[in-house]
Design a protein around this motif. Sequence first.
Motif, short mmCIF file in Angstrom:
data_model
loop_
_atom_site.label_atom_id
_atom_site.label_comp_id
_atom_site.label_asym_id
_atom_site.label_seq_id
_atom_site.Cartn_x
_atom_site.Cartn_y
_atom_site.Cartn_z
N TYR A 288 -47.80 36.30 54.62
CA TYR A 288 -48.34 35.98 52.67
C TYR A 288 -46.57 36.46 52.12
O TYR A 288 -47.02 37.28 52.38
CB TYR A 288 -49.79 36.57 52.09
N TYR A 289 -46.89 35.62 51.21
CA TYR A 289 -45.49 36.09 50.02
C TYR A 289 -45.85 35.41 48.84
O TYR A 289 -46.30 34.86 48.98
CB TYR A 289 -44.02 35.18 51.12
N ASN A 290 -44.58 35.78 47.97
CA ASN A 290 -44.36 35.95 46.81
C ASN A 290 -43.25 34.71 46.48
O ASN A 290 -42.50 34.97 46.26
CB ASN A 290 -44.64 36.84 45.75
N ALA B 122 -42.58 41.90 48.14
CA ALA B 122 -42.93 40.23 48.60
C ALA B 122 -43.80 39.83 49.14
O ALA B 122 -43.79 38.62 49.38
CB ALA B 122 -41.30 39.97 48.47
N MET B 123 -43.94 40.27 50.10
CA MET B 123 -44.66 39.68 51.45
C MET B 123 -45.68 41.03 51.88
O MET B 123 -45.59 42.20 52.14
CB MET B 123 -43.32 39.68 52.67
N TYR B 124 -46.35 40.10 52.67
CA TYR B 124 -48.36 41.19 53.12
C TYR B 124 -48.36 39.98 54.12
O TYR B 124 -48.83 39.13 54.35
CB TYR B 124 -49.25 41.30 51.95
N MET B 125 -48.36 41.26 55.43
CA MET B 125 -48.73 40.04 56.73
C MET B 125 -50.58 40.73 56.53
O MET B 125 -50.17 41.57 56.53
CB MET B 125 -48.25 40.72 58.24
N MET B 126 -51.40 39.88 56.81
CA MET B 126 -52.74 40.13 57.40
C MET B 126 -53.54 39.17 57.56
O MET B 126 -53.67 37.40 57.62
CB MET B 126 -52.85 40.46 55.99
N GLY B 127 -54.77 39.09 58.12
CA GLY B 127 -55.50 37.43 58.24
C GLY B 127 -56.36 37.52 57.33
O GLY B 127 -56.19 37.93 56.57
N THR B 128 -56.74 35.94 58.07
CA THR B 128 -57.34 34.88 56.75
C THR B 128 -58.57 35.25 56.72
O THR B 128 -59.49 35.11 55.27
CB THR B 128 -57.25 34.14 57.12
N TRP B 129 -59.25 36.80 56.61
CA TRP B 129 -60.14 37.33 56.01
C TRP B 129 -60.19 37.50 54.20
O TRP B 129 -60.38 37.93 53.49
CB TRP B 129 -60.82 38.35 56.23
N GLU B 130 -58.33 37.96 53.87
CA GLU B 130 -57.96 37.71 52.37
C GLU B 130 -57.82 37.17 52.15
O GLU B 130 -57.58 36.70 50.54
CB GLU B 130 -56.73 38.60 53.12
N LEU B 131 -58.02 35.52 52.03
CA LEU B 131 -57.55 34.22 51.39
C LEU B 131 -58.41 34.24 49.95
O LEU B 131 -58.30 33.56 49.81
CB LEU B 131 -58.72 33.51 52.45
N PRO B 132 -59.51 35.23 50.33
CA PRO B 132 -60.63 35.48 48.98
C PRO B 132 -59.40 35.47 47.88
O PRO B 132 -59.77 35.31 47.20
CB PRO B 132 -61.59 35.82 49.54
N ASN B 133 -59.15 36.74 47.94
CA ASN B 133 -57.69 37.41 47.40
C ASN B 133 -56.87 36.64 46.20
O ASN B 133 -56.45 36.56 45.42
CB ASN B 133 -57.32 38.53 47.62
N PHE B 134 -56.38 35.26 46.75
CA PHE B 134 -55.56 34.16 47.30
C PHE B 134 -56.00 32.75 46.44
O PHE B 134 -55.16 31.95 46.38
CB PHE B 134 -54.89 34.55 48.30
N THR B 135 -57.40 33.00 46.40
CA THR B 135 -57.93 31.21 46.57
C THR B 135 -59.30 32.16 45.34
O THR B 135 -58.53 30.99 44.03
CB THR B 135 -57.90 30.94 47.38
N ASP C 189 -51.88 31.53 42.45
CA ASP C 189 -50.59 30.21 42.49
C ASP C 189 -49.09 30.34 43.13
O ASP C 189 -48.92 29.77 43.39
CB ASP C 189 -50.82 29.43 41.17
N SER C 190 -49.55 32.08 43.23
CA SER C 190 -47.70 32.26 43.12
C SER C 190 -47.86 32.85 44.76
O SER C 190 -46.29 32.83 45.73
CB SER C 190 -47.14 33.02 43.11
N VAL C 191 -48.85 32.43 45.62
CA VAL C 191 -49.23 33.17 46.97
C VAL C 191 -49.30 31.75 47.95
O VAL C 191 -49.15 31.10 47.84
CB VAL C 191 -50.03 33.72 47.45
#
Length: 442
Positions: free
Chosen positions: A167-169, A282-295, A306-308
């Motif tokens: 993920y990136y900003n 600026a960046m963060y590698m993680m599984g898609t279980w983190e999607l809720p925090n970005f959506t 909106d910036s992720v």
Amino acid sequence: MFNKKWTVLLLTLCLAVFAAGCGSGGGTEGAGGDKSSGSGEGEKVTVNFMHLWPAGVSAGQNKIVNQIIEDYQNENPNVTIKQEVLDNEQYKNKLKVLSASNELPDVGVTWAAGFLKPYVEGNLFAPVDDLLSGELNGKFVSGTTEAYAIDGKTYALPLEFNIAPVYYNKAIFEQYNLQVPQSYEEFKQIVKTLSDNGIAPIALGNKDRWTGSLWYMYLADRIGGQDTLANAISGDVSFKDESLVKAAAEIQSLVDGNAFVKGFNGLSNEEAKSEFLNGKAAMYMMGTWELPNFTTNEEIPQEFRDSVGFFKFPTVDGGKGDINSWVGGPGVGLFISEDSKVKEEAKKFVEYFVTKWGEQSVTGAGVIPATKVDTASLELPQLYIDLFNEMNQASSITLFADVQMEANAAETHLNMIQALFGKAVTPENFSDEHDKAVSKGK
């Protein structure tokens, strides 16, 4: 253990999910709380449920868990579901403690493959094949339940499926005129530009160790190819293979280049993640279980969500890896304690939970579920759709190393990961210790 066969299963899974359309302020009661000895209709029953979705860091999942429990209790007024909620690392540690004293909760969360095996060998988890032949028959995406099967029996029911992107900003990238990298050399230039401008390039909390494993696995995949990495994890190829030693050396090169947030080896994943959420990395590698925090997580500002964006780990010049090869696999699943005094009611709850989790986890949290869900009529965040499509196009998916490995080998792997990032071992020592640990488990 999980190598080429696992890759084929996961590709089947991806296609099946795509065809299907997509396919918690808990209490703190202990796992050893009061239990009724029966579960007949009208008789008071308490089911102890321990999970890892705290309200703060897993707001979307926590809300869904509580809603499912509330609905279940309303439909079954004689049943009380008592929750114990811990964060990821606390959960793993407590699970070990409770298993040693044979005080597991009636229902809990587990990971697949090698993580699962010692609990099965200790006769701690109950087989759940009867649930798979009942109401849940045909509900799971092909390839998911197999990850929880040992010697022909299934010991947990999967809830989700994950891949690990970077993920990136986008705002930070735009500020420094950075583009999504197509090659590893471009990626390293991004790291240098950010570091030179006083911005932490990557949020990493390597106190938890498995977080650093993701970075090593991708470098090993991109340099040596998926087969080399998978076969080393299974013990069929030496970790002293030139490509795998080179991957370990590249980790230390990133450390030397100030790629990670300050103090990364002493930070937990949650602490590091906050650096990304607060715009300090600026960046963060993680599984898609983190999607809720970005959506969907409304506790996180919409401007940040909106910036992720995300990108695939880039290819390495001269390497054998494919950019569509991912690290990932089935996420957590639910187990039922073999010694539960309310086993039948626990099974009913798990069956209900898994059924309700499917669509609710998509719409309420942005989780990619392990059950088939028709999402054709659902309005989903673009980030979710894009990552789901990437999963569908995967050329291979390598299951997380610490999940694949036998318990003792996994512990060595994780310790060596932290030592590698901390430059306490050489790449050669790192590789040698892996070979010793994996060979003992064969």
